[in-house]
Design an enzyme around this catalytic site. Sequence first.
Site, PDB file in Angstrom:
ATOM      1  N   GLU A 110       0.961  -1.295   0.092  1.00 19.45           N
ATOM      2  CA  GLU A 110       0.010  -0.053  -0.030  1.00 19.45           C
ATOM      3  C   GLU A 110       0.864   1.157   0.001  1.00 19.45           C
ATOM      4  O   GLU A 110       0.322   2.294  -0.714  1.00 19.45           O
ATOM      5  CB  GLU A 110      -0.867   0.245   1.079  1.00 19.45           C
ATOM      6  CG  GLU A 110      -2.101  -1.002   0.960  1.00 19.45           C
ATOM      7  CD  GLU A 110      -2.974  -1.284   2.396  1.00 19.45           C
ATOM      8  OE1 GLU A 110      -2.242  -1.627   3.337  1.00 19.45           O
ATOM      9  OE2 GLU A 110      -4.334  -0.691   2.271  1.00 19.45           O
ATOM     10  N   GLU A 159      -4.367  -9.199   4.026  1.00 20.70           N
ATOM     11  CA  GLU A 159      -4.892  -8.756   5.123  1.00 20.70           C
ATOM     12  C   GLU A 159      -6.139  -9.792   5.319  1.00 20.70           C
ATOM     13  O   GLU A 159      -6.414  -9.913   6.684  1.00 20.70           O
ATOM     14  CB  GLU A 159      -5.450  -7.442   5.022  1.00 20.70           C
ATOM     15  CG  GLU A 159      -4.269  -6.182   5.099  1.00 20.70           C
ATOM     16  CD  GLU A 159      -3.539  -6.085   3.826  1.00 20.70           C
ATOM     17  OE1 GLU A 159      -3.820  -6.598   2.916  1.00 20.70           O
ATOM     18  OE2 GLU A 159      -2.917  -4.904   3.837  1.00 20.70           O
TER      19      GLU A 159
END
Length: 700
Positions: free
Chosen positions: A111, A131
């Site tokens: 990210e 995640e």
Amino acid sequence: MSDTHQVNDLISIEMEGDTALIRIDNPPVNATGQVVRQGLDEAVARLDADAAVKAIAIYGAGRTFVAGADIKEFGKPPQPPALPEVYDRIEACETPVVTVMHGTALGGGLELALATHARVGIDGLRVGLPEVALGLLPGAGGTQRLPRLTGIPFALDACLSGRHVPAQEALEAGVIDRLEAGEPRDVALKTAQDAASGVLKTRRTGDLEVTPDEAALRETEEKLRQTQPLLFSPHKIVECIRVASETPLAEGLKFERAAFMECMDTPQRAGLIHAFFGERAVSNIPEAKGEARPIDKVGIIGGGTMGSGIATACLLAGLPVRMVEVAQEGLDRGIATITGNIDGAVKRGKLPADKRDATLAMLEPSLQMEDLADVDLVVEAVFEDMDVKKEIFGKLDKICKPGAIMASNTSYLDVNEIAAATSRPADVLGLHFFSPAHVMRLLEIVVADKTAPDVVATGFALAKRLKKVGVRAGVCDGFIGNRILSHYGKEAAYLVLDGASPQQVDSALEGFGFAMGPHKVGDLAGLDIGWANRKRKADNRDPNERYAGAVADRICEQGWFGRKTGKGYYVYEGKDVRPNPDVAPIIERERQEAGITPREFTDQEIVDRYMTAMISEAARVVEDGIAKRPLDVDMVLLFGYGFPRFRGGPLHYADTIGAAELVRRIEGYAQEDPHYWQVPDILRRMAADGTTFADMNKGA
Ligand code: 3HC
């Protein structure tokens, strides 16, 4: 001339002419803990404000770029600056900021890269947003920025599978802009210079539009409803990606943040993170860290399903195997099974097709036990009969070279007694694999009274080499897993005798998250295994114990052993599986004989009773020292018994109920059957002093 200075302990800036390199150095995986976030934020702000700096490149020190947010911080009060805010500020920079990634760029690591203005991968890189495996979603812009770069279908796949995408695929999908070879620092410098000169095009990901794809979103939503009805975060991920395609970045990021915080608050997140750390903590014991004996060749006795599975696991790990059987027929069957397993591994992409023949060539079949004279480790995998095992170990004692390790794959029997059949019990241990042994990840490493420390360490080293989760277990009937299974398996049988149908028990537990209910598992494993075990113990049966095997015995007496005979609790015809209509009358007869008036159970009652039974025995296994820590029990059940990962394991789940409530439940059930339902002392103590199994894990 380069000039380097530390922003803080983990972040440094190196100036090379008019370009700046930011280095993240937070071993082992450069996780973005508070100090990293703070340092990055400061470094980028300072450099962006400096008109002399024409481009900034971020890279990681050590074996990998950033593997994500620091998972150890989850569940604790958040420490500013928050990751999304830091990344938003990086994206907003006027100076071009680029990322150079090596190793694995995962979660918050990827990210970070998505928020910079261009991305370069170094050969061997893998990127991913894993995640979901932690019960979360990418919460630092991943669900909003990735679809802007790759389109919706790729983003859905990446976020929902959590898979590690190879560099070439990442390049083709648009996640990275270039793929290069070299040292991260050198590539970072070149990339920064290219960004400064305009050779490398830079842009803000947030300025890109997402190409709408309603069909992909709908299809994924539908599939998730079918396949993952119990999980929370996958559904939220799709919602976030949908929002990315409908709103500007700032709004999408707000939506993602809120969804991330919702996920963070779920027990699923806590369970999955317990599983993540538990998987690593099982080998974090002094015994596992000692020096191991070298293993270059493995001997396996027995070419049945277990022996062949263990042989396959070894071969796939590059370990030559000598497999011994008593008769040619058995040997041929073993070779055929192993060949089939290896072909299956090729088909599933676990083994490159061009390695198939070489892998099979490492198998040496033999009819002579004497051929085991040069192996470093022998795993005995014959049927469960103490006399047979003792005879084999007596022979091995004479055949094996000094220092060779002799292991039994027994699933119940006393490893001390087996070891006593040799003159070198220090070299003996249990290595309990789970079927199919080349697929199931659990390996119980059963330490007998006289097992030498380096033999235990070798067990752990072998588990690692075979990519298995090795858990230390002490000697008792069934070790950790099967001892607990024997206990809660009885409760499944009592529930049926008392009024539930096998199908109701199965579906209630599947609703809790087990992939298969206990009757389906029994059918799959073979009902004859439990039958043989009950017969073995028949003479020593406790007269005060309510017999749980009556229905299963009657089923086995018909020759119905489950899937392999086409009939058990269910009937199997091709893909068609339905309840065996002949089982209900058997149950009815057994109830009548025992004078039981059947009653109704709700699914919740079934789950509560079954789980309380499992937790009771799991607690006793810890209390008796058979498992060193509660987390060891949890990992055994997760990796060997299909326990739902998102619930973390029976003792993690027990903490969510609380010891006091568990004691109350057991005392309630004990009114009907005080022999079966007994409060473990450990649970009573925990209820009194308010402690948890998690406290015990921390203390160990
Ligand atoms: N945070 C904290 N510790 C971490 C970590 C993380 N993200 N990732 C790994 N570690 C720790 C491990 O616990 C282990 O610690 P130990 O040595 O004390 O046991 C150590 O780093 C090394 O890890 P592995 O033993 O797993 O090493 P491998 O080389 O086998 O694997 C890896 C490396 C592929 C990076 C693997 O560790 C991994 O998959 N890590 C998790 C990655 C992940 O899930 N990232 C997403 C985090 S959530 C997030 O980023 C939220 C964001 O969207 C806001």
